[in-house]
Motif scaffolding. Structure first.
Motif, PDB file in Angstrom:
ATOM      1  N   GLU A   7      58.200 -22.233 -20.008  1.00 50.80           N
ATOM      2  CA  GLU A   7      59.473 -23.313 -20.263  1.00 50.80           C
ATOM      3  C   GLU A   7      59.948 -23.146 -21.846  1.00 50.80           C
ATOM      4  OE1 GLU A   7      60.491 -27.839 -19.191  1.00 50.80           O
ATOM      5  OE2 GLU A   7      58.695 -27.320 -19.223  1.00 50.80           O
ATOM      6  N   THR A  55      53.777 -25.967 -19.409  1.00 47.59           N
ATOM      7  CA  THR A  55      53.956 -27.194 -19.557  1.00 47.59           C
ATOM      8  C   THR A  55      53.640 -28.104 -18.369  1.00 47.59           C
ATOM      9  OG1 THR A  55      56.261 -27.193 -18.674  1.00 47.59           O
ATOM     10  CG2 THR A  55      55.753 -27.004 -21.206  1.00 47.59           C
ATOM     11  N   ASN A  57      55.614 -30.100 -16.978  1.00 49.36           N
ATOM     12  CA  ASN A  57      57.057 -30.224 -16.026  1.00 49.36           C
ATOM     13  C   ASN A  57      57.145 -28.976 -15.304  1.00 49.36           C
ATOM     14  OD1 ASN A  57      59.860 -30.929 -15.639  1.00 49.36           O
ATOM     15  ND2 ASN A  57      60.422 -29.325 -17.182  1.00 49.36           N
ATOM     16  N   ALA A  58      56.948 -27.850 -15.711  1.00 49.30           N
ATOM     17  CA  ALA A  58      57.025 -26.319 -15.047  1.00 49.30           C
ATOM     18  C   ALA A  58      55.794 -26.582 -13.895  1.00 49.30           C
ATOM     19  CB  ALA A  58      56.724 -25.298 -16.028  1.00 49.30           C
ATOM     20  N   ILE A  60      54.693 -28.806 -12.283  1.00 46.68           N
ATOM     21  CA  ILE A  60      55.186 -29.913 -11.236  1.00 46.68           C
ATOM     22  C   ILE A  60      56.202 -29.445 -10.418  1.00 46.68           C
ATOM     23  CG2 ILE A  60      56.327 -32.168 -10.641  1.00 46.68           C
ATOM     24  CD1 ILE A  60      53.308 -32.646 -11.148  1.00 46.68           C
ATOM     25  N   ARG A  61      57.155 -28.695 -10.952  1.00 45.61           N
ATOM     26  CA  ARG A  61      58.095 -28.294 -10.275  1.00 45.61           C
ATOM     27  C   ARG A  61      57.638 -27.135  -9.328  1.00 45.61           C
ATOM     28  NH1 ARG A  61      63.460 -26.653 -13.938  1.00 45.61           N
ATOM     29  NH2 ARG A  61      63.429 -29.031 -14.920  1.00 45.61           N
ATOM     30  N   THR A  78      50.886 -34.866 -23.116  1.00 48.36           N
ATOM     31  CA  THR A  78      52.420 -35.333 -23.114  1.00 48.36           C
ATOM     32  C   THR A  78      52.773 -36.849 -22.943  1.00 48.36           C
ATOM     33  OG1 THR A  78      52.920 -33.020 -21.930  1.00 48.36           O
ATOM     34  CG2 THR A  78      54.316 -34.543 -21.468  1.00 48.36           C
ATOM     35  N   SER A  82      55.312 -38.580 -25.552  1.00 48.20           N
ATOM     36  CA  SER A  82      56.423 -39.010 -24.979  1.00 48.20           C
ATOM     37  C   SER A  82      56.490 -40.608 -25.584  1.00 48.20           C
ATOM     38  CB  SER A  82      56.622 -38.896 -23.413  1.00 48.20           C
ATOM     39  OG  SER A  82      57.599 -39.788 -23.170  1.00 48.20           O
ATOM     40  N   ARG A  91      58.117 -44.431 -19.147  1.00 49.12           N
ATOM     41  CA  ARG A  91      58.012 -42.742 -19.074  1.00 49.12           C
ATOM     42  C   ARG A  91      56.455 -42.537 -19.490  1.00 49.12           C
ATOM     43  NH1 ARG A  91      62.397 -39.610 -21.535  1.00 49.12           N
ATOM     44  NH2 ARG A  91      64.357 -40.449 -21.664  1.00 49.12           N
ATOM     45  N   TRP A  95      54.632 -40.030 -16.662  1.00 48.56           N
ATOM     46  CA  TRP A  95      53.978 -38.906 -17.310  1.00 48.56           C
ATOM     47  C   TRP A  95      52.260 -39.065 -17.152  1.00 48.56           C
ATOM     48  CZ3 TRP A  95      55.924 -34.322 -17.980  1.00 48.56           C
ATOM     49  CH2 TRP A  95      57.324 -34.072 -18.565  1.00 48.56           C
ATOM     50  N   LEU A  98      51.886 -37.772 -13.634  1.00 46.79           N
ATOM     51  CA  LEU A  98      51.993 -36.220 -13.435  1.00 46.79           C
ATOM     52  C   LEU A  98      50.843 -35.580 -14.028  1.00 46.79           C
ATOM     53  CD1 LEU A  98      56.011 -36.072 -14.190  1.00 46.79           C
ATOM     54  CD2 LEU A  98      55.031 -35.814 -11.986  1.00 46.79           C
ATOM     55  N   GLU A  99      50.649 -35.711 -15.191  1.00 51.30           N
ATOM     56  CA  GLU A  99      49.773 -35.182 -16.123  1.00 51.30           C
ATOM     57  C   GLU A  99      48.118 -35.253 -14.964  1.00 51.30           C
ATOM     58  OE1 GLU A  99      48.471 -35.321 -20.549  1.00 51.30           O
ATOM     59  OE2 GLU A  99      47.608 -37.175 -19.475  1.00 51.30           O
TER      60      GLU A  99
END
Length: 338
Positions: A7, A55, A57-58, A60-61, A78, A82, A91, A95, A98-99
């Motif tokens: 990413e 990352t 983010n990548a 999770i996608r 992260t 953030s 936020r 995060w 997700l983490e």
């Protein structure tokens, strides 16, 4: 098959990301499996491919797209990063969720320090050690032989390299250097290399620093400039984000024979350096203590061959790209992921 999805490609830290991910890529190639690069957002050819990303983010996608075999490089913490930027508890909560998911469900993790591994295991009560490889961030692979001249260590030059973002502690660095300049009986000089030249000059003038050069050069020329510098600053505040970090700046400095002046908040390097004595510890909450130690160093005879031997040891151990490649390859084979 391994599919690499980077990413951060093309951003300011791309050279760091590229150096790190290239080591991982070579390890994957050593297994004999096929390795492909996939543009972020595109799908690999098979759901059975192993996604390698840099990352949360990548990751999770691609988890949402049904790719269950994942290797993730945890560059930093992260959620905490953030919160430092945005001060948003919402936020932070998102995060954290997700983490936790990525850490729990990834097949293999790459972390930048043992401190990061301890942080995650404590924070989420997860046993991650068996599926984790620890490799610090670095983008230099060896020392620059011509940097270890005795004349360099007989002078007292200092360098700051980086942006002026608050987390890089440039103002604290100026405060420290101004104290060194004021208290030293030796001639000293500071070199600041940043793309924010005008802002840096304004800040330097506020601290009435007398002997300072501000410039910005590309990476290749920067290495040439750093060859003649004796000390380099890497100050950081004591917080989780810094406790787990391994700044690439250390590898830039040590490849050029620069003695790092750093904060003990950078736990990974501090732990590594404890038995080696390469750098000088200076904490932001005790700058005068740091100044005293720095002045003692300046007043001692520093042998260039001794510094060179220590720096060679760092690249034979802490920054040994070939060794990390073999370790990652063995881990992949032992885990039978591909």
């Amino acid at each position: 098959m391994f599919s690499f999805i980077v990413e951060n490609k093309g951003k300011n830290d791309s050279s760091v990301t590229g150096a790190y991910m290239n080591i991982v890529r070579r390890a994957c190639e050593m297994t004999g499996s096929t390795v492909e690069n996939v543009v972020m957002g595109n799908n690999p050819r098979s759901k059975d491919t192993i996604i390698v990303s840099d990352t949360i983010n990548a990751s999770i996608r691609y988890f949402l797209k049904g790719f269950r075999k994942q290797i993730v490089w945890m560059q930093g913490v992260t959620p905490e990063e953030s919160y430092m930027r945005n001060h948003s508890r919402l936020r932070l909560w998102v995060w954290n969720r997700l983490e936790h998911y990525v850490l729990k469900h990834s097949k293999m993790l790459l972390m930048v320090s043992d401190a990061m591994l301890r942080h995650y295991e404590s924070k989420y009560k997860l046993n991650l050690r068996d599926k984790t490889i620890v490799m610090p961030c670095f983008n230099e692979l060896k020392i620059t032989e011509s940097a270890f001249t005795q004349s360099k260590y007989d002078s007292n030059t200092f360098a700051y390299v980086g942006s002026l973002h608050e987390w890089q502690c440039f103002e604290d660095t100026l405060r420290l250097y101004s104290m060194i300049e004021e208290q030293s009986s030796n001639n000293v000089r500071l070199f600041v290399y940043t793309f924010q030249k005008e802002k840096a000059k304004e800040m330097i003038s506020r601290y009435k620093i007398k002997n300072c050069v501000v410039d910005y050069v590309d990476k290749d020329e920067l290495s040439e400039r750093l060859k003649s510098v004796k000390y380099g600053f890497v100050l950081r505040k004591d917080c989780t984000v810094n406790n787990v970090a391994t700044p690439t700046k250390f590898s830039n400095y040590l490849s050029n024979g620069i003695i790092p002046i750093y904060s003990s908040a950078l736990k990974s390097f501090a732990e590594f350096d404890k038995a080696r004595g390469i750098g000088i510890i200076c904490d932001i909450d005790n700058l005068q203590g740091g100044v005293t130690t720095i002045l003692e160093s300046m007043n001692k005879k520093v042998d260039s061959n001794s510094v060179k031997k220590k720096c060679e040891g760092v690249f034979a151990d802490y920054y040994n790209a070939e060794a990390y490649t073999k370790i990652i390859c063995k881990k992949l084979r032992d885990m039978n992921l591909y």
